[in-house]
Design an enzyme around this catalytic site. Sequence first.
Site, mmCIF file in Angstrom:
data_model
loop_
_atom_site.group_PDB
_atom_site.id
_atom_site.type_symbol
_atom_site.label_atom_id
_atom_site.label_comp_id
_atom_site.label_asym_id
_atom_site.label_seq_id
_atom_site.Cartn_x
_atom_site.Cartn_y
_atom_site.Cartn_z
ATOM 1 N N ASP A 11 0.872 -1.169 0.000
ATOM 2 C CA ASP A 11 0.000 0.000 0.000
ATOM 3 C C ASP A 11 0.918 1.231 0.000
ATOM 4 O O ASP A 11 2.121 1.125 0.289
ATOM 5 C CB ASP A 11 -0.884 -0.032 1.247
ATOM 6 C CG ASP A 11 -1.658 1.246 1.454
ATOM 7 O OD1 ASP A 11 -2.428 1.631 0.560
ATOM 8 O OD2 ASP A 11 -1.459 1.877 2.516
ATOM 9 N N ASP A 13 -0.180 5.172 0.985
ATOM 10 C CA ASP A 13 -0.428 6.127 2.073
ATOM 11 C C ASP A 13 -0.496 5.410 3.416
ATOM 12 O O ASP A 13 -1.251 4.464 3.593
ATOM 13 C CB ASP A 13 -1.747 6.878 1.833
ATOM 14 C CG ASP A 13 -1.656 7.842 0.664
ATOM 15 O OD1 ASP A 13 -0.731 8.659 0.643
ATOM 16 O OD2 ASP A 13 -2.519 7.766 -0.240
#
Length: 218
Positions: A11, A13
């Site tokens: 991922d 953020d």
Amino acid sequence: MGRRFELIVFDWDGTLMDSTGAIVASIKAAATDLGITPPSDERASHIIGLGLIDALRHALPDLPAERYQAVAERYRHHYLSRDQDLLLFDGAAELIAELAVAGYMLAVATGKTRKGLDRAFEVSGLGPSFQASRCADECHSKPHPQMLEELMAEFGVEPGMTLMIGDTTHDLQMARNAGVAALGVAYGAHPRETLEAQDPLYCAANVAELTAWLRQQA
């Protein structure tokens, strides 16, 4: 001893980039601009990792659908005004470089748009380290498994040789839905207890712990 994983998917953020605070502030500012009661910090941070429209649907459940676009535009205004100042978590760039040198296939699965991820790649300098990526405006939003399924198909890697790393329950649920192992990181958007409830292989308190686990276990 053979390698446990071939493909590692991150991922963005809250996992590689320390952007949780900026996202929460931008969502709240966008709501305020339009005279909408802003969500709490907890509610706003819970939606990080989702595609923007799905995020708004969860953060502002009473908002009529016809107003999503207006809020999205104000969100982008506020976020883009500060994203040049966002930094990678300490040790994140070094971790990605180490994994790349070790020969892992690396990819990103993110709730960002393609435009947003390209901008983040450029600002951070990490873009060349990743061989592929999937964004929320190209696939179903997390926790749907499409992002991981497409990445595994692109690399020709089976679920058993794929690892997903993320800071939200959306990431860990996406991994489960794709039949993929997952690691949680407890320094991003969702608290440790909610991540551990998803039964990841491990939950790292910081990038140093994440790096140590990958060196020993991946």
